[in-house]
Design a protein around this motif. Structure first.
Motif, PDB file in Angstrom:
ATOM      1  N   ALA A  58      20.735  13.929 -29.928  1.00 14.04           N
ATOM      2  CA  ALA A  58      19.377  14.360 -29.588  1.00 14.04           C
ATOM      3  C   ALA A  58      19.153  15.854 -29.796  1.00 14.04           C
ATOM      4  N   LYS A  59      17.879  16.227 -29.902  1.00 16.01           N
ATOM      5  CA  LYS A  59      17.493  17.635 -30.008  1.00 16.01           C
ATOM      6  C   LYS A  59      17.565  18.270 -28.615  1.00 16.01           C
ATOM      7  N   PRO A  60      17.691  19.609 -28.548  1.00 14.52           N
ATOM      8  CA  PRO A  60      17.819  20.277 -27.244  1.00 14.52           C
ATOM      9  C   PRO A  60      16.710  19.923 -26.261  1.00 14.52           C
ATOM     10  N   GLU A  61      15.460  19.866 -26.758  1.00 14.41           N
ATOM     11  CA  GLU A  61      14.363  19.543 -25.846  1.00 14.41           C
ATOM     12  C   GLU A  61      14.441  18.098 -25.350  1.00 14.41           C
ATOM     13  N   GLU A  62      14.971  17.206 -26.184  1.00 10.02           N
ATOM     14  CA  GLU A  62      15.136  15.810 -25.779  1.00 10.02           C
ATOM     15  C   GLU A  62      16.245  15.687 -24.734  1.00 10.02           C
ATOM     16  N   VAL A  63      17.297  16.473 -24.923  1.00 11.28           N
ATOM     17  CA  VAL A  63      18.395  16.474 -23.951  1.00 11.28           C
ATOM     18  C   VAL A  63      17.893  16.990 -22.599  1.00 11.28           C
ATOM     19  N   ALA A  64      17.078  18.054 -22.641  1.00 14.46           N
ATOM     20  CA  ALA A  64      16.524  18.613 -21.402  1.00 14.46           C
ATOM     21  C   ALA A  64      15.661  17.584 -20.679  1.00 14.46           C
ATOM     22  N   ASN A  65      14.875  16.832 -21.422  1.00 17.00           N
ATOM     23  CA  ASN A  65      14.026  15.804 -20.829  1.00 17.00           C
ATOM     24  C   ASN A  65      14.866  14.687 -20.213  1.00 17.00           C
ATOM     25  N   MET A  66      15.958  14.318 -20.920  1.00  9.39           N
ATOM     26  CA  MET A  66      16.822  13.268 -20.389  1.00  9.39           C
ATOM     27  C   MET A  66      17.528  13.749 -19.122  1.00  9.39           C
ATOM     28  N   ARG A  67      17.909  15.012 -19.095  1.00  8.50           N
ATOM     29  CA  ARG A  67      18.548  15.578 -17.900  1.00  8.50           C
ATOM     30  C   ARG A  67      17.596  15.459 -16.695  1.00  8.50           C
ATOM     31  N   LYS A  68      16.293  15.681 -16.958  1.00  9.90           N
ATOM     32  CA  LYS A  68      15.267  15.568 -15.913  1.00  9.90           C
ATOM     33  C   LYS A  68      15.176  14.119 -15.415  1.00  9.90           C
ATOM     34  N   GLN A  69      15.253  13.173 -16.373  1.00 11.61           N
ATOM     35  CA  GLN A  69      15.196  11.763 -15.987  1.00 11.61           C
ATOM     36  C   GLN A  69      16.394  11.380 -15.115  1.00 11.61           C
ATOM     37  N   PHE A  92      25.061   9.790 -21.313  1.00  7.06           N
ATOM     38  CA  PHE A  92      24.432  11.093 -21.544  1.00  7.06           C
ATOM     39  C   PHE A  92      25.169  11.857 -22.640  1.00  7.06           C
ATOM     40  N   ALA A  93      26.499  11.777 -22.656  1.00  8.44           N
ATOM     41  CA  ALA A  93      27.286  12.489 -23.663  1.00  8.44           C
ATOM     42  C   ALA A  93      26.966  11.984 -25.073  1.00  8.44           C
ATOM     43  N   ILE A  94      26.850  10.667 -25.214  1.00 13.13           N
ATOM     44  CA  ILE A  94      26.541  10.100 -26.529  1.00 13.13           C
ATOM     45  C   ILE A  94      25.125  10.484 -26.946  1.00 13.13           C
ATOM     46  N   TYR A  95      24.187  10.384 -26.007  1.00 13.98           N
ATOM     47  CA  TYR A  95      22.800  10.754 -26.305  1.00 13.98           C
ATOM     48  C   TYR A  95      22.724  12.217 -26.741  1.00 13.98           C
TER      49      TYR A  95
END
Length: 336
Positions: A254-265, A247-250
């Protein structure tokens, strides 16, 4: 209005990795595009000799680092990009500065003190065993690199702050003895500077042998991503993002919205295999064009060399003026 001179040095002892790109290369190149900034970037090959006595490694690292910065978008027409060893004025200035630098100041350098402490703890009769004058005098050469171009700002990691403070002390002493010659550089440490975890979860560093080289071939790049250590949670089990290397590398790319989506996953229990697959695909897409350009440059050393020589020519025009001023200040020059 005169431009702010910002100087960045890159030691030539390794091959750039993802952490170097996120923490140093990308932000430095972006900063060089700002109006009102005149950027100097140099390959610190003389510094490399302090800790590396493998000629081929220094040569290959110099080539790879130059190719990396160019492939990542450094514009040699906009910045001054050069190799330290192509600027002989730096070594002349190094001696002028050495002549006013107190040994006591060098005794306090962290790297030197650490080497001495290690010898004492091992019970060596000579606390200076294995300490070269290159290591001991490193802060003076670093000061020459900076003061040669009267840099206003020098971005560094926290481990280099002391050396910048020493540089200011050395410049101030020279100015006090011989008159105003050097600008006192400002230390720039980004508190938000990215430090990426490596394959084993520790800080990504060549000293830990846990790096992911930036431009590995696609197949090997995928294998390295798959080797990143994770915990034993199964697919479907919610996972924490804090402390997760993947997650740290991603998040560093990644863009903020992409990070938020990954956090959801993560909350929904993404499997580690799927996460590694997504991370590889995401990074591979970002790096593909840069990797291609890097490989082209590595096959064209003549272009890299010509680019560095062009930068050296620009740098020496500036260096010659300041060195002449410094030598005149100390009384070295033609007899009149």
């Amino acid at each position: 209005m005169s431009k702010q001179i910002v100087l960045t040095g890159i030691t030539t002892t390794g091959i750039p990795h993802l952490g170097n790109y996120a923490g140093a290369i990308r932000p430095a190149i972006e900063a060089s595009k700002q109006d009102g900034v005149q950027s100097y970037f140099f390959l610190a090959d003389y510094h490399a000799l302090i800790k590396c006595h493998e000629p081929e490694r220094v040569r290959e690292s110099t080539k790879a680092i130059a190719a990396t910065w160019l492939a990542c978008g450094l514009d040699p027409e906009k910045v001054t990009f050069y190799r330290q060893s192509d600027i002989p004025e730096i070594l002349e200035l190094n001696w002028l500065l050495t002549s006013v630098t107190a040994k006591g100041l060098m005794n306090r350098a962290h790297a030197y003190k650490a080497a001495v402490q290690e010898n004492i703890e091992k019970g060596d009769a000579d606390p200076d065993k294995g300490v070269t004058m290159g290591l001991f005098s490193y802060p003076v050469l670093m000061s020459a690199d900076i003061l040669m171009f009267n840099a206003h700002k020098v971005p560094v990691g926290k481990d280099q702050v002391q050396h910048l403070e020493m540089c200011r002390d050395i410049a101030a002493r020279f100015n006090h003895i011989f008159g105003e010659t050097f600008v006192l550089p400002e230390v720039v440490v980004s508190e938000e500077s990215m430090v990426l975890p490596g394959l084993d979860g520790r800080k990504m560093s060549k000293s830990y042998n846990n790096t992911i080289p930036l431009f590995e071939p696609e197949k090997k790049f995928r294998k390295l991503i798959n080797k990143i250590v994770t915990n034993s949670l199964e697919p479907g089990e919610p996972k924490e993002t804090d402390g997760c290397s993947l997650f740290a590398i991603y998040s560093a790319f990644a863009k903020p919205e992409e990070v938020a989506n990954m956090r959801k996953q993560y909350a929904e229990g993404i499997g580690w295999g799927e996460m590694k697959k997504q991370l590889f695909e995401y990074l591979n897409e970002i790096l593909a064009d840069k990797r291609e350009r890097y490989n082209e440059l590595m096959q064209d050393p003549a272009y890299i060399e010509a680019t560095l020589q062009q930068g050296a020519e620009k740098a020496r025009e500036k260096a010659a003026v300041l060195l002449a001023k410094a030598k005149q200040a100390v009384g070295i020059g033609p007899i009149r």
